[in-house]
Design a protein around this motif. Structure first.
Motif, PDB file in Angstrom:
ATOM      1  N   ALA A 134      38.617  -9.097  24.237  1.00 33.05           N
ATOM      2  CA  ALA A 134      39.619  -8.955  23.182  1.00 33.05           C
ATOM      3  C   ALA A 134      38.867  -8.840  21.867  1.00 33.05           C
ATOM      4  O   ALA A 134      38.029  -9.673  21.547  1.00 33.05           O
ATOM      5  CB  ALA A 134      40.551 -10.157  23.160  1.00 33.05           C
ATOM      6  N   ARG A 135      39.144  -7.802  21.126  1.00 31.71           N
ATOM      7  CA  ARG A 135      38.480  -7.574  19.841  1.00 31.71           C
ATOM      8  C   ARG A 135      39.529  -7.684  18.744  1.00 31.71           C
ATOM      9  O   ARG A 135      40.586  -7.053  18.840  1.00 31.71           O
ATOM     10  CB  ARG A 135      37.829  -6.196  19.828  1.00 31.71           C
ATOM     11  CG  ARG A 135      36.978  -5.965  18.585  1.00 31.71           C
ATOM     12  CD  ARG A 135      36.363  -4.603  18.616  1.00 31.71           C
ATOM     13  NE  ARG A 135      37.377  -3.651  18.178  1.00 31.71           N
ATOM     14  CZ  ARG A 135      37.244  -2.351  18.208  1.00 31.71           C
ATOM     15  NH1 ARG A 135      36.167  -1.806  18.725  1.00 31.71           N
ATOM     16  NH2 ARG A 135      38.202  -1.562  17.771  1.00 31.71           N
ATOM     17  N   LEU A 136      39.255  -8.465  17.727  1.00 35.54           N
ATOM     18  CA  LEU A 136      40.175  -8.597  16.610  1.00 35.54           C
ATOM     19  C   LEU A 136      40.313  -7.250  15.917  1.00 35.54           C
ATOM     20  O   LEU A 136      39.318  -6.604  15.591  1.00 35.54           O
ATOM     21  CB  LEU A 136      39.671  -9.652  15.614  1.00 35.54           C
ATOM     22  CG  LEU A 136      40.575  -9.934  14.420  1.00 35.54           C
ATOM     23  CD1 LEU A 136      41.896 -10.546  14.871  1.00 35.54           C
ATOM     24  CD2 LEU A 136      39.872 -10.845  13.436  1.00 35.54           C
ATOM     25  N   ASP A 137      41.536  -6.801  15.711  1.00 34.34           N
ATOM     26  CA  ASP A 137      41.815  -5.529  15.050  1.00 34.34           C
ATOM     27  C   ASP A 137      42.173  -5.747  13.578  1.00 34.34           C
ATOM     28  O   ASP A 137      41.688  -5.058  12.707  1.00 34.34           O
ATOM     29  CB  ASP A 137      42.964  -4.820  15.775  1.00 34.34           C
ATOM     30  CG  ASP A 137      43.305  -3.495  15.144  1.00 34.34           C
ATOM     31  OD1 ASP A 137      42.548  -2.529  15.375  1.00 34.34           O
ATOM     32  OD2 ASP A 137      44.306  -3.438  14.398  1.00 34.34           O
ATOM     33  N   HIS A 138      43.056  -6.716  13.321  1.00 35.94           N
ATOM     34  CA  HIS A 138      43.460  -7.029  11.962  1.00 35.94           C
ATOM     35  C   HIS A 138      44.047  -8.433  11.934  1.00 35.94           C
ATOM     36  O   HIS A 138      44.412  -8.979  12.971  1.00 35.94           O
ATOM     37  CB  HIS A 138      44.486  -6.020  11.431  1.00 35.94           C
ATOM     38  CG  HIS A 138      45.809  -6.100  12.145  1.00 35.94           C
ATOM     39  ND1 HIS A 138      46.046  -5.478  13.345  1.00 35.94           N
ATOM     40  CD2 HIS A 138      46.958  -6.736  11.826  1.00 35.94           C
ATOM     41  CE1 HIS A 138      47.280  -5.719  13.742  1.00 35.94           C
ATOM     42  NE2 HIS A 138      47.858  -6.492  12.830  1.00 35.94           N
ATOM     43  N   THR A 139      44.118  -8.977  10.754  1.00 37.57           N
ATOM     44  CA  THR A 139      44.810 -10.238  10.563  1.00 37.57           C
ATOM     45  C   THR A 139      45.489 -10.193   9.205  1.00 37.57           C
ATOM     46  O   THR A 139      45.052  -9.467   8.308  1.00 37.57           O
ATOM     47  CB  THR A 139      43.872 -11.453  10.683  1.00 37.57           C
ATOM     48  OG1 THR A 139      44.656 -12.648  10.751  1.00 37.57           O
ATOM     49  CG2 THR A 139      42.889 -11.552   9.531  1.00 37.57           C
ATOM     50  N   VAL A 140      46.555 -10.933   9.070  1.00 36.76           N
ATOM     51  CA  VAL A 140      47.289 -10.997   7.814  1.00 36.76           C
ATOM     52  C   VAL A 140      46.743 -12.145   6.981  1.00 36.76           C
ATOM     53  O   VAL A 140      46.529 -13.248   7.489  1.00 36.76           O
ATOM     54  CB  VAL A 140      48.804 -11.180   8.072  1.00 36.76           C
ATOM     55  CG1 VAL A 140      49.551 -11.449   6.776  1.00 36.76           C
ATOM     56  CG2 VAL A 140      49.370  -9.965   8.791  1.00 36.76           C
ATOM     57  N   VAL A 141      46.508 -11.862   5.717  1.00 35.52           N
ATOM     58  CA  VAL A 141      46.083 -12.877   4.757  1.00 35.52           C
ATOM     59  C   VAL A 141      47.205 -13.008   3.739  1.00 35.52           C
ATOM     60  O   VAL A 141      47.543 -12.035   3.047  1.00 35.52           O
ATOM     61  CB  VAL A 141      44.769 -12.487   4.049  1.00 35.52           C
ATOM     62  CG1 VAL A 141      44.361 -13.556   3.042  1.00 35.52           C
ATOM     63  CG2 VAL A 141      43.657 -12.246   5.061  1.00 35.52           C
TER      64      VAL A 141
END
Length: 138
Positions: free
Chosen positions: A14-21
């Motif tokens: 699983a590769r992180l694609d985006h996250t909300v800040v």
């Protein structure tokens, strides 16, 4: 051999694609981080303002107006040859950096794991970290 997914990555990865800040002002916060890291701010995408980290991951800044932003920690592995420039940009912005995550050693960098690192607060109090070597995990 592991089976692969349609992305070409092993199916078990699983590769992180985006996250909300969350930010009280998405433009201010995105532009701040982009300036420190020497990156650009992307075009708005719906309610999000992205900062592309250049490794396939974006931080999507989202304005949270109804309640206070709860500070989080974000750590960035950066090239050693760019670390001093990032510290210089923090200094130029008048932002204090620290050698430790508790912010008790102002104006200093650490030498964890054979690299260099520093912590600083963004406009909403998120505890940002730049480091030139990944943490050695057991």
């Amino acid at each position: 051999m592991s089976p692969t997914s349609h992305t070409g990555l092993p199916a078990t990865v699983a590769r992180l694609d985006h996250t909300v800040v969350y930010a009280s002002d998405r433009s201010l916060s995105a532009e701040f981080l982009a300036a420190v890291l020497g990156l650009g701010v992307g075009a708005p995408f719906g309610p999000f303002l992205p900062v592309d980290l250049g490794n396939g991951v974006t931080l999507d800044y989202y304005e949270k107006r109804d309640e206070p932003v709860q500070p989080q920690h974000y750590a960035f592995l950066v090239p050693d040859e760019q670390f001093d420039a990032m510290i210089g940009r923090l200094e130029a912005l008048g932002v204090t950096y620290y050698a430790d995550p508790s912010h008790t050693e102002p104006g200093r960098v650490n030498d964890l794991f054979g690299g260099r690192g520093a912590y600083f607060a963004d406009p909403d109090g998120h505890n940002m970290e730049i480091m030139t070597r990944p943490y050695a995990r057991p």
